[in-house]
Design a protein around this motif. Structure first.
Motif, PDB file in Angstrom:
ATOM      1  N   HIS A  44       0.973  -1.104  -0.132  1.00 23.49           N
ATOM      2  CA  HIS A  44      -0.099   0.154   0.170  1.00 23.49           C
ATOM      3  C   HIS A  44       1.158   0.748   0.771  1.00 23.49           C
ATOM      4  O   HIS A  44       0.611   1.841  -0.940  1.00 23.49           O
ATOM      5  CB  HIS A  44      -0.568   0.274   1.238  1.00 23.49           C
ATOM      6  N   GLU A  45       1.987   1.407   0.734  1.00 25.95           N
ATOM      7  CA  GLU A  45       2.539   2.728   1.026  1.00 25.95           C
ATOM      8  C   GLU A  45       3.711   2.457  -0.088  1.00 25.95           C
ATOM      9  O   GLU A  45       3.858   4.252  -0.138  1.00 25.95           O
ATOM     10  CB  GLU A  45       4.023   2.381   2.117  1.00 25.95           C
ATOM     11  N   LEU A  46       4.133   1.605  -0.750  1.00 32.30           N
ATOM     12  CA  LEU A  46       4.994   1.882  -1.919  1.00 32.30           C
ATOM     13  C   LEU A  46       3.721   2.221  -3.404  1.00 32.30           C
ATOM     14  O   LEU A  46       4.101   3.221  -4.379  1.00 32.30           O
ATOM     15  CB  LEU A  46       5.453   0.671  -2.586  1.00 32.30           C
ATOM     16  N   ARG A  47       2.421   1.770  -3.644  1.00 34.37           N
ATOM     17  CA  ARG A  47       1.661   2.228  -3.867  1.00 34.37           C
ATOM     18  C   ARG A  47       1.432   3.382  -4.586  1.00 34.37           C
ATOM     19  O   ARG A  47       0.922   4.207  -4.934  1.00 34.37           O
ATOM     20  CB  ARG A  47       0.571   1.075  -4.415  1.00 34.37           C
ATOM     21  N   THR A  48       1.062   4.349  -2.954  1.00 31.58           N
ATOM     22  CA  THR A  48       1.065   5.459  -2.994  1.00 31.58           C
ATOM     23  C   THR A  48       1.749   6.791  -3.986  1.00 31.58           C
ATOM     24  O   THR A  48       0.806   7.412  -5.136  1.00 31.58           O
ATOM     25  CB  THR A  48       0.223   6.293  -1.575  1.00 31.58           C
TER      26      THR A  48
END
Ligand code: ADP
Length: 258
Positions: A44-48
């Protein structure tokens, strides 16, 4: 499922970053069974940031923009790329810590000299924000520690004290000795942390105010790494904070063998 794909852009930073993410995915594969929650936070954090980068890159490519708009969007792309890069670096560190493949090379450090170097190195960042960095360390005080890891710990804490303070704030590093223990205290008079948030701030990806810290470039991994690095040294870290008064981190290291 953990998969991120970035365009291969050759010999540039984005290409390097894509490669790092690939390596990181391999490195973190051991997490699959035991820590799937951490793994899904990571995706999730990388996708943002990737979503921002892709979105704004699309706009810059497809739309007719004024020079000012173009600049604004490119700035966002650059900021998000830097964030991604920091996150990948931090995740590598955490992956190594989790796997116990993290080398700590302890050497005797003269803390007085060490802190003077820290002061020289970080003063410009404080001046940029019209803040003051004060360093108090007695002479002849030695700590067995990994110098580059100790610097990383202090960097993360100072970086936070700058991010979460207003201009004209002050941060003080104070080193003292109590019996065989060496205490390093980093105290700021910044915006503080609400009491009910304090138990969580060392957790991975935990941020007190997601949108605000996002604007400040945070990843939510800085304090998690600080805690792990201190534990790897056999030390402890505690926090005290009052909203709008300031925050104080106390690190305690064993003085005899580190
Ligand atoms: P981040 O990358 O978001 O700064 P950290 O793990 O370093 O992540 O810190 C976690 C959270 O703790 C931050 O998002 C911030 O809300 C809070 N925090 C950390 N240090 C300070 C400080 N010196 N003053 C106020 N809040 C802080």
């Amino acid at each position: 499922d953990f998969s991120v794909s970035l365009p291969k852009t050759g010999d540039d930073e984005l290409g390097d970053l894509a490669q790092s993410i690939q390596l990181l995915a391999n490195d973190l594969s051991y997490l699959k069974e035991e820590r799937s929650e951490f793994l899904s936070s990571i995706s999730h954090e990388l996708r943002t940031p990737l979503t921002y980068i892709k979105g704004y890159a699309d706009i810059v490519q497809k739309r007719n923009l004024t020079a000012e708009e173009r600049n604004q969007y490119l700035t966002i792309i650059l900021e998000e790329t830097n964030r991604l890069s920091d996150m990948v670096k931090n995740l590598f560190d955490l992956a190594k810590i989790d796997k116990n493949s993290f080398d700590i090379h302890k050497t005797p450090i003269d803390l007085h000299d060490f802190m003077r170097k820290i002061e020289a190195k970080f003063t410009p960042a404080f001046m940029d924000k019209k803040m003051i960095l004060e360093v108090n360390c007695p002479e002849a005080i030695q700590l067995n520690a990994d110098a580059s890891r100790l610097e990383q710990i202090i960097f993360n804490l100072l970086d936070n004290s700058i991010k979460y303070s207003s201009p004209d704030g002050k941060t003080a590093i104070t080193v003292s000795r109590h019996n065989k223990n060496i205490i390093i205290r980093i105290k700021d008079n910044g915006k503080g942390i609400p009491e009910h948030e304090l138990p969580y701030i060392f957790n991975r990806f935990y941020r007190v105010d997601k949108s605000r810290t996002r604007a400040l470039g945070g990843t939510g991994l800085g304090l998690a790494i600080v805690k792990e690095l201190i534990h790897a040294h056999g030390g402890t870290i505690t926090v005290k904070s009052k909203e709008n008064i300031g925050t104080e981190f106390d690190m305690v290291f064993k003085g005899d063998d580190g």
